[in-house]
Design a protein around this motif. Structure first.
Motif, PDB file in Angstrom:
ATOM      1  N   GLY A 117       1.445   1.622  -3.358  1.00  0.00           N
ATOM      2  CA  GLY A 117       2.870   1.945  -3.292  1.00  0.00           C
ATOM      3  C   GLY A 117       3.634   0.951  -2.436  1.00  0.00           C
ATOM      4  O   GLY A 117       4.719   0.493  -2.817  1.00  0.00           O
ATOM      5  N   LEU A 118       3.093   0.632  -1.260  1.00  0.00           N
ATOM      6  CA  LEU A 118       3.732  -0.362  -0.393  1.00  0.00           C
ATOM      7  C   LEU A 118       3.829  -1.718  -1.086  1.00  0.00           C
ATOM      8  O   LEU A 118       4.856  -2.405  -0.998  1.00  0.00           O
ATOM      9  CB  LEU A 118       2.953  -0.506   0.917  1.00  0.00           C
ATOM     10  CG  LEU A 118       3.280   0.448   2.045  1.00  0.00           C
ATOM     11  CD1 LEU A 118       2.297   0.262   3.197  1.00  0.00           C
ATOM     12  CD2 LEU A 118       4.694   0.250   2.526  1.00  0.00           C
ATOM     13  N   LEU A 119       2.760  -2.091  -1.777  1.00  0.00           N
ATOM     14  CA  LEU A 119       2.741  -3.368  -2.479  1.00  0.00           C
ATOM     15  C   LEU A 119       3.785  -3.384  -3.599  1.00  0.00           C
ATOM     16  O   LEU A 119       4.543  -4.357  -3.737  1.00  0.00           O
ATOM     17  CB  LEU A 119       1.347  -3.634  -3.037  1.00  0.00           C
ATOM     18  CG  LEU A 119       1.061  -5.034  -3.554  1.00  0.00           C
ATOM     19  CD1 LEU A 119       1.288  -6.060  -2.445  1.00  0.00           C
ATOM     20  CD2 LEU A 119      -0.357  -5.119  -4.069  1.00  0.00           C
ATOM     21  N   ALA A 120       3.879  -2.302  -4.360  1.00  0.00           N
ATOM     22  CA  ALA A 120       4.846  -2.237  -5.456  1.00  0.00           C
ATOM     23  C   ALA A 120       6.282  -2.269  -4.927  1.00  0.00           C
ATOM     24  O   ALA A 120       7.129  -3.008  -5.446  1.00  0.00           O
ATOM     25  CB  ALA A 120       4.620  -0.972  -6.291  1.00  0.00           C
ATOM     26  N   VAL A 121       6.567  -1.472  -3.895  1.00  0.00           N
ATOM     27  CA  VAL A 121       7.908  -1.459  -3.308  1.00  0.00           C
ATOM     28  C   VAL A 121       8.246  -2.839  -2.743  1.00  0.00           C
ATOM     29  O   VAL A 121       9.356  -3.350  -2.925  1.00  0.00           O
ATOM     30  CB  VAL A 121       8.029  -0.363  -2.225  1.00  0.00           C
ATOM     31  CG1 VAL A 121       9.286  -0.538  -1.397  1.00  0.00           C
ATOM     32  CG2 VAL A 121       8.000   1.013  -2.869  1.00  0.00           C
ATOM     33  N   GLY A 122       7.296  -3.461  -2.070  1.00  0.00           N
ATOM     34  CA  GLY A 122       7.525  -4.790  -1.502  1.00  0.00           C
ATOM     35  C   GLY A 122       7.846  -5.828  -2.553  1.00  0.00           C
ATOM     36  O   GLY A 122       8.786  -6.616  -2.406  1.00  0.00           O
ATOM     37  N   VAL A 123       7.101  -5.816  -3.661  1.00  0.00           N
ATOM     38  CA  VAL A 123       7.342  -6.793  -4.726  1.00  0.00           C
ATOM     39  C   VAL A 123       8.711  -6.550  -5.366  1.00  0.00           C
ATOM     40  O   VAL A 123       9.465  -7.494  -5.627  1.00  0.00           O
ATOM     41  CB  VAL A 123       6.213  -6.741  -5.776  1.00  0.00           C
ATOM     42  CG1 VAL A 123       6.583  -7.519  -7.021  1.00  0.00           C
ATOM     43  CG2 VAL A 123       4.924  -7.285  -5.175  1.00  0.00           C
ATOM     44  N   LEU A 173       7.971  -7.405   4.490  1.00  0.00           N
ATOM     45  CA  LEU A 173       7.260  -6.600   5.488  1.00  0.00           C
ATOM     46  C   LEU A 173       6.408  -5.518   4.826  1.00  0.00           C
ATOM     47  O   LEU A 173       5.306  -5.211   5.298  1.00  0.00           O
ATOM     48  CB  LEU A 173       8.253  -5.990   6.474  1.00  0.00           C
ATOM     49  CG  LEU A 173       8.972  -7.002   7.377  1.00  0.00           C
ATOM     50  CD1 LEU A 173      10.021  -6.307   8.231  1.00  0.00           C
ATOM     51  CD2 LEU A 173       7.986  -7.774   8.236  1.00  0.00           C
ATOM     52  N   ALA A 174       6.884  -4.942   3.717  1.00  0.00           N
ATOM     53  CA  ALA A 174       6.097  -3.939   2.999  1.00  0.00           C
ATOM     54  C   ALA A 174       4.832  -4.569   2.413  1.00  0.00           C
ATOM     55  O   ALA A 174       3.745  -3.971   2.472  1.00  0.00           O
ATOM     56  CB  ALA A 174       6.935  -3.291   1.898  1.00  0.00           C
ATOM     57  N   VAL A 175       4.943  -5.766   1.865  1.00  0.00           N
ATOM     58  CA  VAL A 175       3.764  -6.458   1.329  1.00  0.00           C
ATOM     59  C   VAL A 175       2.784  -6.781   2.464  1.00  0.00           C
ATOM     60  O   VAL A 175       1.564  -6.596   2.331  1.00  0.00           O
ATOM     61  CB  VAL A 175       4.170  -7.731   0.551  1.00  0.00           C
ATOM     62  CG1 VAL A 175       2.969  -8.608   0.254  1.00  0.00           C
ATOM     63  CG2 VAL A 175       4.893  -7.364  -0.734  1.00  0.00           C
ATOM     64  N   LEU A 176       3.314  -7.253   3.604  1.00  0.00           N
ATOM     65  CA  LEU A 176       2.440  -7.517   4.753  1.00  0.00           C
ATOM     66  C   LEU A 176       1.734  -6.251   5.215  1.00  0.00           C
ATOM     67  O   LEU A 176       0.530  -6.276   5.537  1.00  0.00           O
ATOM     68  CB  LEU A 176       3.241  -8.113   5.907  1.00  0.00           C
ATOM     69  CG  LEU A 176       3.562  -9.593   5.841  1.00  0.00           C
ATOM     70  CD1 LEU A 176       4.370 -10.013   7.065  1.00  0.00           C
ATOM     71  CD2 LEU A 176       2.308 -10.430   5.738  1.00  0.00           C
ATOM     72  N   ALA A 177       2.460  -5.140   5.252  1.00  0.00           N
ATOM     73  CA  ALA A 177       1.848  -3.864   5.656  1.00  0.00           C
ATOM     74  C   ALA A 177       0.763  -3.454   4.675  1.00  0.00           C
ATOM     75  O   ALA A 177      -0.308  -2.984   5.083  1.00  0.00           O
ATOM     76  CB  ALA A 177       2.920  -2.780   5.766  1.00  0.00           C
ATOM     77  N   ALA A 178       0.999  -3.629   3.391  1.00  0.00           N
ATOM     78  CA  ALA A 178      -0.002  -3.285   2.380  1.00  0.00           C
ATOM     79  C   ALA A 178      -1.241  -4.143   2.538  1.00  0.00           C
ATOM     80  O   ALA A 178      -2.373  -3.643   2.480  1.00  0.00           O
ATOM     81  CB  ALA A 178       0.586  -3.446   0.979  1.00  0.00           C
ATOM     82  N   VAL A 179      -1.044  -5.442   2.768  1.00  0.00           N
ATOM     83  CA  VAL A 179      -2.194  -6.342   2.969  1.00  0.00           C
ATOM     84  C   VAL A 179      -2.943  -5.965   4.237  1.00  0.00           C
ATOM     85  O   VAL A 179      -4.184  -5.908   4.254  1.00  0.00           O
ATOM     86  CB  VAL A 179      -1.715  -7.810   3.005  1.00  0.00           C
ATOM     87  CG1 VAL A 179      -2.816  -8.745   3.469  1.00  0.00           C
ATOM     88  CG2 VAL A 179      -1.190  -8.231   1.639  1.00  0.00           C
ATOM     89  N   ALA A 180      -2.208  -5.686   5.311  1.00  0.00           N
ATOM     90  CA  ALA A 180      -2.860  -5.305   6.569  1.00  0.00           C
ATOM     91  C   ALA A 180      -3.648  -4.010   6.401  1.00  0.00           C
ATOM     92  O   ALA A 180      -4.786  -3.902   6.888  1.00  0.00           O
ATOM     93  CB  ALA A 180      -1.816  -5.159   7.675  1.00  0.00           C
ATOM     94  N   LEU A 181      -3.075  -3.033   5.725  1.00  0.00           N
ATOM     95  CA  LEU A 181      -3.797  -1.781   5.492  1.00  0.00           C
ATOM     96  C   LEU A 181      -5.020  -2.003   4.612  1.00  0.00           C
ATOM     97  O   LEU A 181      -6.077  -1.406   4.846  1.00  0.00           O
ATOM     98  CB  LEU A 181      -2.875  -0.737   4.858  1.00  0.00           C
ATOM     99  CG  LEU A 181      -1.858  -0.092   5.771  1.00  0.00           C
ATOM    100  CD1 LEU A 181      -0.939   0.832   4.967  1.00  0.00           C
ATOM    101  CD2 LEU A 181      -2.522   0.669   6.900  1.00  0.00           C
TER     102      LEU A 181
END
Length: 172
Positions: free
Chosen positions: A9-15, A155-163
């Motif tokens: 979800g974070l990755l999709a929202v970030g993209v 930042l959402a993509v970074l959070a998804a990658v970090a998670l």
């Protein structure tokens, strides 16, 4: 399962947020026409030089197209003086403030939006044109909303990658 769903979800929202230049700005009003006046000396780097130029305009044709400052209408002389004195020219938005003896095409050409004016022994290009300015809401979207949305998406993509890395390293 919920963890992977959160990462996806974070990755999709970030993209989607990072791709905002594809769908923003949303035009909310029609562009506002503005009528600009610019004066610059005729020199070797100008659009109208003493040598042949772009559309086959040669020196003889340029001499035929030169207008003496005294032959301009009084309104046109005032606009010429104001544009020459102003750094970068000036513009008006009210169609009633235009000089009625001048044309304001979107793409000026010699004789139509571009006059060569002879003034005090010098020749000047006198450009008049119509430009379309974007409404304030569109400018605000470009200046504020788009960068903020892109940053939030990044930042959402970074959070998804970090998670995702935390899950792999942490062994969840």
């Amino acid at each position: 399962m919920q963890f992977r769903l959160a990462v996806a979800g974070l990755l999709a929202v970030g993209v989607v947020l990072m791709a905002n230049p594809l769908y923003l700005p949303v035009s909310v009003d029609e562009p506002v026409p503005a009528y600009t006046h610019t004066v610059q000396p005729v020199d070797g780097n100008s659009a109208v030089a003493d040598s042949p130029v772009g559309d086959g305009v040669d020196r003889d044709e340029l001499a035929d197209e030169t207008v003496d400052y005294a032959d301009l209408e009084p309104e046109a002389r005032n606009a010429f003086d104001r544009a020459r004195d102003a750094e970068g020219g000036f513009g008006v938005e009210d169609p009633n403030e235009r000089v009625h003896s001048l044309s304001y095409p979107a793409e000026p050409s010699l004789g139509d939006g571009l006059l060569i004016v002879s003034y005090e022994g010098e020749r000047y290009e006198f450009w008049t044109r119509t430009v379309e300015r974007e409404p304030g809401a569109v400018v605000a979207q470009r200046v504020v909303l788009q960068p903020v949305a892109f940053l939030a998406g990044f930042l959402a993509v970074l959070a998804a990658v970090a998670l995702g890395f935390r899950d792999r390293i942490g062994g969840r």
